[in-house]
Design a protein around this motif. Structure first.
Motif, PDB file in Angstrom:
ATOM      1  N   SER A  18       9.216 -12.715  13.281  1.00 52.46           N
ATOM      2  CA  SER A  18       8.286 -11.870  13.067  1.00 52.46           C
ATOM      3  C   SER A  18       9.157 -10.520  12.205  1.00 52.46           C
ATOM      4  CB  SER A  18       7.339 -11.164  14.195  1.00 52.46           C
ATOM      5  OG  SER A  18       6.385 -10.368  13.600  1.00 52.46           O
ATOM      6  N   LEU A  19       8.180 -10.301  11.322  1.00 52.49           N
ATOM      7  CA  LEU A  19       8.725  -9.281  10.195  1.00 52.49           C
ATOM      8  C   LEU A  19       7.547  -8.307   9.938  1.00 52.49           C
ATOM      9  CD1 LEU A  19      11.020  -8.290   8.238  1.00 52.49           C
ATOM     10  CD2 LEU A  19       9.999  -9.639   6.617  1.00 52.49           C
ATOM     11  N   GLU A  20       7.901  -7.054  10.001  1.00 51.63           N
ATOM     12  CA  GLU A  20       7.013  -6.105   9.723  1.00 51.63           C
ATOM     13  C   GLU A  20       7.620  -5.007   8.622  1.00 51.63           C
ATOM     14  OE1 GLU A  20       5.225  -2.464  12.196  1.00 51.63           O
ATOM     15  OE2 GLU A  20       4.075  -4.291  12.732  1.00 51.63           O
ATOM     16  N   ILE A  21       6.694  -4.750   7.392  1.00 52.45           N
ATOM     17  CA  ILE A  21       7.106  -3.858   6.438  1.00 52.45           C
ATOM     18  C   ILE A  21       5.942  -2.930   6.580  1.00 52.45           C
ATOM     19  CG2 ILE A  21       7.610  -3.598   4.119  1.00 52.45           C
ATOM     20  CD1 ILE A  21       8.528  -6.437   4.327  1.00 52.45           C
ATOM     21  N   VAL A  22       6.281  -1.724   6.337  1.00 56.38           N
ATOM     22  CA  VAL A  22       5.334  -0.521   5.906  1.00 56.38           C
ATOM     23  C   VAL A  22       6.006  -0.099   4.439  1.00 56.38           C
ATOM     24  CG1 VAL A  22       4.470   1.717   6.755  1.00 56.38           C
ATOM     25  CG2 VAL A  22       5.085  -0.144   8.270  1.00 56.38           C
ATOM     26  N   THR A  23       5.183  -0.071   3.608  1.00 60.34           N
ATOM     27  CA  THR A  23       5.549   0.471   2.295  1.00 60.34           C
ATOM     28  C   THR A  23       4.166   1.083   1.478  1.00 60.34           C
ATOM     29  OG1 THR A  23       6.445  -0.350   0.110  1.00 60.34           O
ATOM     30  CG2 THR A  23       4.875  -1.735   1.268  1.00 60.34           C
ATOM     31  N   GLU A  24       4.307   1.784   0.502  1.00 59.16           N
ATOM     32  CA  GLU A  24       3.301   2.162  -0.422  1.00 59.16           C
ATOM     33  C   GLU A  24       3.025   1.225  -1.746  1.00 59.16           C
ATOM     34  OE1 GLU A  24       4.652   5.918  -1.914  1.00 59.16           O
ATOM     35  OE2 GLU A  24       4.113   6.686  -0.130  1.00 59.16           O
ATOM     36  N   GLY A  25       1.819   1.242  -2.065  1.00 63.11           N
ATOM     37  CA  GLY A  25       1.595   0.078  -3.237  1.00 63.11           C
ATOM     38  C   GLY A  25       0.390   0.528  -3.933  1.00 63.11           C
ATOM     39  N   MET A  26      -0.198  -0.149  -4.616  1.00 68.96           N
ATOM     40  CA  MET A  26      -1.470   0.236  -5.644  1.00 68.96           C
ATOM     41  C   MET A  26      -2.329  -1.065  -5.511  1.00 68.96           C
ATOM     42  SD  MET A  26      -0.511   2.787  -7.432  1.00 68.96           S
ATOM     43  CE  MET A  26      -1.664   2.893  -8.509  1.00 68.96           C
ATOM     44  N   MET A  27      -3.630  -0.330  -5.401  1.00 66.15           N
ATOM     45  CA  MET A  27      -4.856  -1.333  -5.324  1.00 66.15           C
ATOM     46  C   MET A  27      -5.997  -1.208  -6.400  1.00 66.15           C
ATOM     47  SD  MET A  27      -7.477  -2.140  -2.068  1.00 66.15           S
ATOM     48  CE  MET A  27      -7.633  -3.785  -2.019  1.00 66.15           C
ATOM     49  N   TYR A  28      -6.335  -2.279  -6.896  1.00 76.03           N
ATOM     50  CA  TYR A  28      -7.561  -2.078  -7.885  1.00 76.03           C
ATOM     51  C   TYR A  28      -8.188  -3.243  -7.978  1.00 76.03           C
ATOM     52  CZ  TYR A  28      -3.948  -4.765 -10.515  1.00 76.03           C
ATOM     53  OH  TYR A  28      -3.169  -5.806 -11.129  1.00 76.03           O
ATOM     54  N   GLN A  29      -9.314  -3.143  -8.646  1.00 73.43           N
ATOM     55  CA  GLN A  29     -10.337  -4.218  -8.806  1.00 73.43           C
ATOM     56  C   GLN A  29     -10.585  -4.492 -10.282  1.00 73.43           C
ATOM     57  OE1 GLN A  29     -14.068  -4.335  -6.397  1.00 73.43           O
ATOM     58  NE2 GLN A  29     -12.880  -3.239  -4.757  1.00 73.43           N
ATOM     59  N   LYS A  30     -10.684  -5.765 -10.353  1.00 73.75           N
ATOM     60  CA  LYS A  30     -10.767  -6.228 -11.999  1.00 73.75           C
ATOM     61  C   LYS A  30     -11.355  -7.834 -11.896  1.00 73.75           C
ATOM     62  CE  LYS A  30      -7.971  -7.428 -16.020  1.00 73.75           C
ATOM     63  NZ  LYS A  30      -6.599  -7.508 -16.353  1.00 73.75           N
ATOM     64  N   ASN A  31     -12.667  -7.752 -12.673  1.00 70.47           N
ATOM     65  CA  ASN A  31     -13.223  -9.080 -12.690  1.00 70.47           C
ATOM     66  C   ASN A  31     -13.580  -9.886 -11.521  1.00 70.47           C
ATOM     67  OD1 ASN A  31     -13.217  -8.902 -15.532  1.00 70.47           O
ATOM     68  ND2 ASN A  31     -11.249  -9.941 -15.713  1.00 70.47           N
ATOM     69  N   ASN A  32     -14.132  -9.013 -10.452  1.00 72.72           N
ATOM     70  CA  ASN A  32     -14.769  -9.525  -9.248  1.00 72.72           C
ATOM     71  C   ASN A  32     -13.554  -9.751  -8.209  1.00 72.72           C
ATOM     72  OD1 ASN A  32     -17.381  -9.144  -9.621  1.00 72.72           O
ATOM     73  ND2 ASN A  32     -17.492 -10.987 -10.757  1.00 72.72           N
ATOM     74  N   ALA A  33     -12.227  -9.310  -8.700  1.00 69.12           N
ATOM     75  CA  ALA A  33     -11.073  -9.842  -7.743  1.00 69.12           C
ATOM     76  C   ALA A  33     -10.644  -8.633  -7.445  1.00 69.12           C
ATOM     77  CB  ALA A  33     -10.283 -10.565  -8.509  1.00 69.12           C
ATOM     78  N   LYS A  34      -9.724  -8.543  -5.968  1.00 69.44           N
ATOM     79  CA  LYS A  34      -9.030  -7.299  -5.641  1.00 69.44           C
ATOM     80  C   LYS A  34      -7.601  -7.558  -5.893  1.00 69.44           C
ATOM     81  CE  LYS A  34     -12.734  -6.675  -2.081  1.00 69.44           C
ATOM     82  NZ  LYS A  34     -13.048  -6.972  -0.734  1.00 69.44           N
ATOM     83  N   TYR A  35      -6.903  -6.393  -6.135  1.00 68.29           N
ATOM     84  CA  TYR A  35      -5.407  -6.606  -6.607  1.00 68.29           C
ATOM     85  C   TYR A  35      -4.716  -5.720  -5.683  1.00 68.29           C
ATOM     86  CZ  TYR A  35      -6.358  -9.406 -10.543  1.00 68.29           C
ATOM     87  OH  TYR A  35      -7.011 -10.661 -11.317  1.00 68.29           O
ATOM     88  N   ILE A  36      -3.633  -6.113  -5.090  1.00 65.63           N
ATOM     89  CA  ILE A  36      -2.681  -5.179  -4.344  1.00 65.63           C
ATOM     90  C   ILE A  36      -1.045  -5.420  -4.905  1.00 65.63           C
ATOM     91  CG2 ILE A  36      -1.567  -4.704  -2.276  1.00 65.63           C
ATOM     92  CD1 ILE A  36      -4.158  -5.897  -0.578  1.00 65.63           C
ATOM     93  N   SER A  37      -0.571  -4.410  -5.088  1.00 65.64           N
ATOM     94  CA  SER A  37       0.835  -4.664  -5.841  1.00 65.64           C
ATOM     95  C   SER A  37       1.826  -3.652  -5.037  1.00 65.64           C
ATOM     96  CB  SER A  37       0.883  -4.457  -7.348  1.00 65.64           C
ATOM     97  OG  SER A  37       0.894  -3.224  -7.552  1.00 65.64           O
ATOM     98  N   TYR A  38       2.995  -4.073  -4.927  1.00 68.65           N
ATOM     99  CA  TYR A  38       4.068  -3.337  -4.150  1.00 68.65           C
ATOM    100  C   TYR A  38       5.376  -3.623  -4.387  1.00 68.65           C
ATOM    101  CZ  TYR A  38       4.036  -6.927  -0.714  1.00 68.65           C
ATOM    102  OH  TYR A  38       4.072  -8.176  -0.002  1.00 68.65           O
ATOM    103  N   GLU A  39       6.304  -3.078  -4.350  1.00 67.55           N
ATOM    104  CA  GLU A  39       7.931  -3.347  -4.403  1.00 67.55           C
ATOM    105  C   GLU A  39       8.359  -3.991  -3.471  1.00 67.55           C
ATOM    106  OE1 GLU A  39       9.270  -2.927  -7.517  1.00 67.55           O
ATOM    107  OE2 GLU A  39       7.437  -2.190  -8.153  1.00 67.55           O
ATOM    108  N   GLU A  40       8.887  -5.167  -3.433  1.00 69.93           N
ATOM    109  CA  GLU A  40       9.492  -5.694  -2.249  1.00 69.93           C
ATOM    110  C   GLU A  40      10.661  -4.885  -1.441  1.00 69.93           C
ATOM    111  OE1 GLU A  40       9.244  -7.668   0.039  1.00 69.93           O
ATOM    112  OE2 GLU A  40       8.280  -9.574  -0.683  1.00 69.93           O
ATOM    113  N   SER A  41      11.004  -5.066  -0.361  1.00 66.21           N
ATOM    114  CA  SER A  41      11.896  -4.210   0.325  1.00 66.21           C
ATOM    115  C   SER A  41      13.438  -4.860   0.446  1.00 66.21           C
ATOM    116  CB  SER A  41      11.425  -4.409   1.889  1.00 66.21           C
ATOM    117  OG  SER A  41      12.153  -3.914   2.777  1.00 66.21           O
ATOM    118  N   GLU A  42      14.154  -3.940   0.611  1.00 68.46           N
ATOM    119  CA  GLU A  42      15.732  -4.066   0.559  1.00 68.46           C
ATOM    120  C   GLU A  42      15.928  -4.941   1.946  1.00 68.46           C
ATOM    121  OE1 GLU A  42      19.518  -1.571   1.050  1.00 68.46           O
ATOM    122  OE2 GLU A  42      18.155  -0.669  -0.462  1.00 68.46           O
TER     123      GLU A  42
END
Length: 158
Positions: A34-58
């Protein structure tokens, strides 16, 4: 409109075992990792889709990568982008009841073709985009590797 969010991403991997149960077998899941990561990211909606983006972890050895998660039409597409100028190092579509073949680039190794079968997706995000996404899927690489995975992404206000 893009907004900053906090993310808690948990990936749990299980080995499936068949245990005798009368004249049949019972499938049991044994937690392997099991792996758990807590990070910051961005969320937005476009054309009936939800997007989440974030930088991967070291922590997972992918510090120069960016992840993009797209939720649309009952499926999830997860893409990893490498450092500037590099091609996608992962592009995986998870859709319940569908077997997909995906190419996965392992750092410093050759790319692998993986079979991915999605058991279920639960999208419990509210109208503002907060809540939890859960995906239960099975990954198979040739006859040597087969694991059941549960990925949970919790999206919280920043």
């Amino acid at each position: 409109m893009k907004k900053q969010v906090n993310l808690k991403i948990t990936s749990t991997q299980y080995v499936e075992n068949l245990k005798p149960s009368g004249e049949a077998f019972l499938r049991e899941l044994e937690k392997e990792d099991s792996l758990e990561i807590v990070t910051e990211g961005m969320m937005y909606q476009k054309n009936n889709a939800k997007y989440i983006s974030y930088e991967e972890s070291e922590q997972v050895g992918l510090e120069d990568s960016r992840m993009l998660v797209k939720l649309a039409d009952g499926s999830i597409r997860i893409r990893r982008f490498g450092a500037e100028g590099e091609d996608d190092s992962m592009d995986m579509t998870l859709q319940p009841g569908v077997l997909n073949i995906t190419r996965y680039q392992v750092p410093e190794l050759a790319s692998l073709d993986l079979e991915v079968y999605t058991n279920k997706i639960e999208d419990n995000l509210d109208e503002e985009g907060y809540g939890t996404i859960s995906v239960d899927y099975k990954i198979k690489f040739d006859k040597y590797f087969s694991r059941r995975n549960v990925l949970e992404i919790e999206v919280m206000p920043s």
